[in-house]
Scaffold this motif. Sequence first.
Motif, PDB file in Angstrom:
ATOM      1  N   ILE A   1      -9.196  -2.449  -3.788  1.00 19.04           N
ATOM      2  CA  ILE A   1      -8.613  -3.004  -2.568  1.00 19.04           C
ATOM      3  C   ILE A   1      -8.223  -1.881  -1.618  1.00 19.04           C
ATOM      4  O   ILE A   1      -7.697  -0.851  -2.038  1.00 19.04           O
ATOM      5  N   ASP A   2      -8.478  -2.091  -0.342  1.00 20.52           N
ATOM      6  CA  ASP A   2      -8.133  -1.107   0.684  1.00 20.52           C
ATOM      7  C   ASP A   2      -6.708  -1.362   1.178  1.00 20.52           C
ATOM      8  O   ASP A   2      -6.426  -2.387   1.792  1.00 20.52           O
ATOM      9  N   PHE A   3      -5.804  -0.433   0.894  1.00 20.84           N
ATOM     10  CA  PHE A   3      -4.403  -0.561   1.291  1.00 20.84           C
ATOM     11  C   PHE A   3      -4.057   0.308   2.505  1.00 20.84           C
ATOM     12  O   PHE A   3      -2.888   0.393   2.881  1.00 20.84           O
ATOM     13  N   SER A   4      -5.051   0.943   3.108  1.00 17.54           N
ATOM     14  CA  SER A   4      -4.782   1.978   4.114  1.00 17.54           C
ATOM     15  C   SER A   4      -3.984   1.480   5.315  1.00 17.54           C
ATOM     16  O   SER A   4      -3.173   2.218   5.871  1.00 17.54           O
TER      17      SER A   4
ATOM     18  N   CYS B   1       2.697 -10.764 -13.292  1.00 14.26           N
ATOM     19  CA  CYS B   1       3.570 -10.369 -12.179  1.00 14.26           C
ATOM     20  C   CYS B   1       3.882  -8.877 -12.220  1.00 14.26           C
ATOM     21  O   CYS B   1       3.711  -8.166 -11.227  1.00 14.26           O
ATOM     22  N   VAL B   2       4.311  -8.393 -13.371  1.00 16.65           N
ATOM     23  CA  VAL B   2       4.680  -6.987 -13.519  1.00 16.65           C
ATOM     24  C   VAL B   2       3.459  -6.090 -13.361  1.00 16.65           C
ATOM     25  O   VAL B   2       3.506  -5.064 -12.667  1.00 16.65           O
ATOM     26  N   MET B   3       2.333  -6.468 -13.970  1.00 18.23           N
ATOM     27  CA  MET B   3       1.129  -5.640 -13.860  1.00 18.23           C
ATOM     28  C   MET B   3       0.637  -5.581 -12.415  1.00 18.23           C
ATOM     29  O   MET B   3       0.262  -4.523 -11.916  1.00 18.23           O
ATOM     30  N   SER B   4       0.665  -6.721 -11.720  1.00 14.23           N
ATOM     31  CA  SER B   4       0.216  -6.762 -10.327  1.00 14.23           C
ATOM     32  C   SER B   4       1.063  -5.860  -9.448  1.00 14.23           C
ATOM     33  O   SER B   4       0.547  -5.062  -8.653  1.00 14.23           O
ATOM     34  N   CYS B   5       2.367  -5.959  -9.597  1.00  9.54           N
ATOM     35  CA  CYS B   5       3.256  -5.147  -8.780  1.00  9.54           C
ATOM     36  C   CYS B   5       3.094  -3.666  -9.103  1.00  9.54           C
ATOM     37  O   CYS B   5       3.106  -2.818  -8.217  1.00  9.54           O
ATOM     38  N   GLY B   6       2.915  -3.354 -10.390  1.00  9.25           N
ATOM     39  CA  GLY B   6       2.731  -1.966 -10.787  1.00  9.25           C
ATOM     40  C   GLY B   6       1.477  -1.354 -10.192  1.00  9.25           C
ATOM     41  O   GLY B   6       1.481  -0.237  -9.683  1.00  9.25           O
ATOM     42  N   LEU B   7       0.376  -2.120 -10.218  1.00 11.74           N
ATOM     43  CA  LEU B   7      -0.891  -1.630  -9.668  1.00 11.74           C
ATOM     44  C   LEU B   7      -0.789  -1.424  -8.161  1.00 11.74           C
ATOM     45  O   LEU B   7      -1.241  -0.417  -7.630  1.00 11.74           O
ATOM     46  N   VAL B   8      -0.205  -2.393  -7.475  1.00 10.59           N
ATOM     47  CA  VAL B   8      -0.082  -2.297  -6.016  1.00 10.59           C
ATOM     48  C   VAL B   8       0.859  -1.159  -5.631  1.00 10.59           C
ATOM     49  O   VAL B   8       0.587  -0.381  -4.706  1.00 10.59           O
ATOM     50  N   SER B   9       1.971  -1.036  -6.335  1.00 12.96           N
ATOM     51  CA  SER B   9       2.930   0.027  -6.040  1.00 12.96           C
ATOM     52  C   SER B   9       2.296   1.392  -6.256  1.00 12.96           C
ATOM     53  O   SER B   9       2.495   2.315  -5.466  1.00 12.96           O
ATOM     54  N   TYR B  10       1.502   1.516  -7.303  1.00 11.19           N
ATOM     55  CA  TYR B  10       0.823   2.788  -7.580  1.00 11.19           C
ATOM     56  C   TYR B  10      -0.184   3.128  -6.479  1.00 11.19           C
ATOM     57  O   TYR B  10      -0.255   4.244  -6.002  1.00 11.19           O
TER      58      TYR B  10
END
Length: 228
Positions: free
Chosen positions: A172-175, A219-228
């Motif tokens: 996913i592009d988060f730029s 929920c936790v895995m999703s947030c961890g991946l996005v935060s990283y």
Amino acid sequence: MKKFFGNIENNEIYINGEDLMHLAVLRCEIGEQIICYANDEFEYLCEIKNISKKVAVCEIISKKECEGNPKCNITMFQGLPKQDKLEFITQKLTELGASSLIPFESNFTIAKPNSNKLDRLNKITFEACKQCGRSVPLKIENAIKFNEMLEKLKDYDLVLFANETNKQITKIDFSNAKNIAIIVGSEGGFSPEEIKKLKNIKITEFGLGSRILRCETACVMSCGLVSY
């Protein structure tokens, strides 16, 4: 160093309520240096000047930007889970750097909204902030309906939908994304009608691999991946 939340007034921070009780339990003394948070972007190095039954007064020695605060705005829309899973989710989202948690009701949610639980969840996020070194607590809202959530999603740069039928972990592009929403369903997932409604708005689907995860794990895995 011991950490507490308080209120700023002039060059002092006043600690009361449960944090004052915590200060007493830890046997903090006048002259001792502690770290204080005041619900802003800073952490304050303070010296305890006075302790009474109602308040502890701490003089601010220095302040610096709190490194533990979120660097972007991540809102987790979580389908209402059963039992005490929302407490676990609240604690972990605070540690992982989410900005907001908004539970929602959908067709297959079993748990019912409980506004009386909000105080308990807020207490959990404040304790988690002190543990992980974060000065701005996770903002937790009362549960909303699925269609209310759809309206709120218009305010985000990027909306991510954890679709359990998607087995691929998507790149996913988060730029250009400063305000990010993540949608994770409850134990029962989503109805076909709800998935259709989600696909009709601008969202990015993603998967979390071939294994079926519990809603709190997703929920936790999703947030961890996005935060990283």
